[in-house]
Design a protein around this motif. Sequence first.
Motif, PDB file in Angstrom:
ATOM      1  N   GLY A  43       6.378  55.803  28.075  1.00 21.25           N
ATOM      2  CA  GLY A  43       6.714  56.004  26.668  1.00 21.25           C
ATOM      3  C   GLY A  43       6.426  54.761  25.853  1.00 21.25           C
ATOM      4  O   GLY A  43       5.944  54.840  24.707  1.00 21.25           O
ATOM      5  N   ALA A  44       6.693  53.596  26.415  1.00 17.73           N
ATOM      6  CA  ALA A  44       6.410  52.342  25.718  1.00 17.73           C
ATOM      7  C   ALA A  44       4.924  52.186  25.445  1.00 17.73           C
ATOM      8  O   ALA A  44       4.513  51.773  24.349  1.00 17.73           O
ATOM      9  CB  ALA A  44       6.936  51.163  26.539  1.00 17.73           C
ATOM     10  N   ILE A  45       4.098  52.538  26.426  1.00 18.79           N
ATOM     11  CA  ILE A  45       2.655  52.372  26.228  1.00 18.79           C
ATOM     12  C   ILE A  45       2.122  53.387  25.228  1.00 18.79           C
ATOM     13  O   ILE A  45       1.142  53.128  24.525  1.00 18.79           O
ATOM     14  CB  ILE A  45       1.900  52.430  27.580  1.00 18.79           C
ATOM     15  CG1 ILE A  45       0.657  51.533  27.534  1.00 18.79           C
ATOM     16  CG2 ILE A  45       1.516  53.839  27.968  1.00 18.79           C
ATOM     17  CD1 ILE A  45       0.949  50.069  27.397  1.00 18.79           C
ATOM     18  N   GLU A  46       2.757  54.537  25.128  1.00 13.88           N
ATOM     19  CA  GLU A  46       2.357  55.503  24.091  1.00 13.88           C
ATOM     20  C   GLU A  46       2.601  54.929  22.697  1.00 13.88           C
ATOM     21  O   GLU A  46       1.788  55.116  21.780  1.00 13.88           O
ATOM     22  CB  GLU A  46       3.115  56.817  24.273  1.00 13.88           C
ATOM     23  CG  GLU A  46       2.658  57.632  25.469  1.00 13.88           C
ATOM     24  CD  GLU A  46       3.404  58.946  25.607  1.00 13.88           C
ATOM     25  OE1 GLU A  46       4.178  59.292  24.679  1.00 13.88           O
ATOM     26  OE2 GLU A  46       3.229  59.629  26.630  1.00 13.88           O
ATOM     27  N   VAL A  47       3.713  54.250  22.507  1.00 13.21           N
ATOM     28  CA  VAL A  47       3.993  53.624  21.214  1.00 13.21           C
ATOM     29  C   VAL A  47       2.989  52.511  20.937  1.00 13.21           C
ATOM     30  O   VAL A  47       2.437  52.406  19.832  1.00 13.21           O
ATOM     31  CB  VAL A  47       5.440  53.087  21.162  1.00 13.21           C
ATOM     32  CG1 VAL A  47       5.670  52.286  19.885  1.00 13.21           C
ATOM     33  CG2 VAL A  47       6.434  54.239  21.246  1.00 13.21           C
ATOM     34  N   TYR A  48       2.736  51.691  21.933  1.00 10.38           N
ATOM     35  CA  TYR A  48       1.779  50.598  21.751  1.00 10.38           C
ATOM     36  C   TYR A  48       0.399  51.130  21.369  1.00 10.38           C
ATOM     37  O   TYR A  48      -0.324  50.507  20.576  1.00 10.38           O
ATOM     38  CB  TYR A  48       1.676  49.763  23.029  1.00 10.38           C
ATOM     39  CG  TYR A  48       0.673  48.646  22.933  1.00 10.38           C
ATOM     40  CD1 TYR A  48       0.984  47.463  22.277  1.00 10.38           C
ATOM     41  CD2 TYR A  48      -0.611  48.790  23.475  1.00 10.38           C
ATOM     42  CE1 TYR A  48       0.048  46.436  22.169  1.00 10.38           C
ATOM     43  CE2 TYR A  48      -1.547  47.772  23.364  1.00 10.38           C
ATOM     44  CZ  TYR A  48      -1.208  46.602  22.721  1.00 10.38           C
ATOM     45  OH  TYR A  48      -2.131  45.594  22.594  1.00 10.38           O
ATOM     46  N   THR A  49       0.030  52.277  21.921  1.00 10.44           N
ATOM     47  CA  THR A  49      -1.261  52.893  21.617  1.00 10.44           C
ATOM     48  C   THR A  49      -1.475  53.032  20.119  1.00 10.44           C
ATOM     49  O   THR A  49      -2.559  52.742  19.593  1.00 10.44           O
ATOM     50  CB  THR A  49      -1.343  54.281  22.295  1.00 10.44           C
ATOM     51  OG1 THR A  49      -1.384  54.110  23.716  1.00 10.44           O
ATOM     52  CG2 THR A  49      -2.571  55.055  21.850  1.00 10.44           C
ATOM     53  N   LYS A  50      -0.443  53.464  19.409  1.00  5.24           N
ATOM     54  CA  LYS A  50      -0.568  53.676  17.964  1.00  5.24           C
ATOM     55  C   LYS A  50      -0.832  52.373  17.231  1.00  5.24           C
ATOM     56  O   LYS A  50      -1.658  52.307  16.313  1.00  5.24           O
ATOM     57  CB  LYS A  50       0.698  54.338  17.429  1.00  5.24           C
ATOM     58  CG  LYS A  50       0.978  55.706  18.020  1.00  5.24           C
ATOM     59  CD  LYS A  50       2.296  56.262  17.511  1.00  5.24           C
ATOM     60  CE  LYS A  50       2.627  57.589  18.167  1.00  5.24           C
ATOM     61  NZ  LYS A  50       3.919  58.135  17.705  1.00  5.24           N
ATOM     62  N   TYR A  51      -0.135  51.332  17.628  1.00  2.54           N
ATOM     63  CA  TYR A  51      -0.302  50.049  16.959  1.00  2.54           C
ATOM     64  C   TYR A  51      -1.670  49.446  17.254  1.00  2.54           C
ATOM     65  O   TYR A  51      -2.321  48.880  16.365  1.00  2.54           O
ATOM     66  CB  TYR A  51       0.822  49.094  17.376  1.00  2.54           C
ATOM     67  CG  TYR A  51       2.132  49.429  16.708  1.00  2.54           C
ATOM     68  CD1 TYR A  51       2.512  48.793  15.533  1.00  2.54           C
ATOM     69  CD2 TYR A  51       2.973  50.392  17.240  1.00  2.54           C
ATOM     70  CE1 TYR A  51       3.718  49.103  14.902  1.00  2.54           C
ATOM     71  CE2 TYR A  51       4.173  50.717  16.628  1.00  2.54           C
ATOM     72  CZ  TYR A  51       4.543  50.068  15.467  1.00  2.54           C
ATOM     73  OH  TYR A  51       5.724  50.384  14.844  1.00  2.54           O
ATOM     74  N   ALA A  52      -2.128  49.566  18.495  1.00  2.76           N
ATOM     75  CA  ALA A  52      -3.454  49.065  18.836  1.00  2.76           C
ATOM     76  C   ALA A  52      -4.535  49.833  18.085  1.00  2.76           C
ATOM     77  O   ALA A  52      -5.531  49.251  17.636  1.00  2.76           O
ATOM     78  CB  ALA A  52      -3.685  49.172  20.346  1.00  2.76           C
ATOM     79  N   ALA A  53      -4.336  51.137  17.934  1.00  2.00           N
ATOM     80  CA  ALA A  53      -5.296  51.953  17.184  1.00  2.00           C
ATOM     81  C   ALA A  53      -5.381  51.491  15.735  1.00  2.00           C
ATOM     82  O   ALA A  53      -6.465  51.453  15.134  1.00  2.00           O
ATOM     83  CB  ALA A  53      -4.904  53.423  17.255  1.00  2.00           C
TER      84      ALA A  53
END
Length: 252
Positions: free
Chosen positions: A162-172
Amino acid sequence: MTRIALVTGGNRGIGRAAADALADDGTDVILTYRANRDEAEEVAGKLAARGRTAAALPLDLTRPATFPGFAEQLRALLRNRWETDRFDILVNNAGFDKLTPFGRTTTDDIDALYAVHVRGPILLTELLAPMIRDGGRILFTSSGLTRYAANPAYSVYAAMKGAIEVYTKYAAKVLGARAVTVNALAPGATATDFAGGVIRDDEKYRAMVTANHASGRVGEPEDIGNAVRIVTAEAASWITAQRIEASGGQSL
């Protein structure tokens, strides 16, 4: 120009299936492995036999101090094999499972899962991002367990995903100006060696999973490999900051 992909943990399971699917799409592949060099070299050799340029590099996600050295190895490999200093696709796939039954979770359990599923992929991605060509693709591997709560013993593993899913948005958001897409692919139950191969090998467990499954079966590695190929395709340039589940309709 031939596209080049880096797949972490590409020597087995979903990572190997992703490497195969990308190769089928005409992409050259660099795969990483933590310990099993012979297995990784065998995979690279089979990709080469199919007409792709392929290589294997060691990488331990639990040791971020080694990441700059890995980046230098990668740069040298890109120069020597492809006469370039850039690649196109980063698939953050390497991982492992660890049961954390409620009330028995330890600090070591949390630290181990965090190191491989959160800290490692984030630090590696940020280090390698300048080497990814504009218009490239970054894909994190998440899990269907972030949507449906199955065995509670996977709670910490699912929380890391779940944490990496959130990070995905910010990196995008950061990389969008370079037309680099960043997504998270969430496989459902898949017949690999995950959890000791229980999904692959235990017929009773498979029956339990498929009882609440739209497709009436568990996933195969090739199903997820094909999803990787689709999400990282050049034609997928308008898909970013997304959690994409590849579960065949599990637990609807």
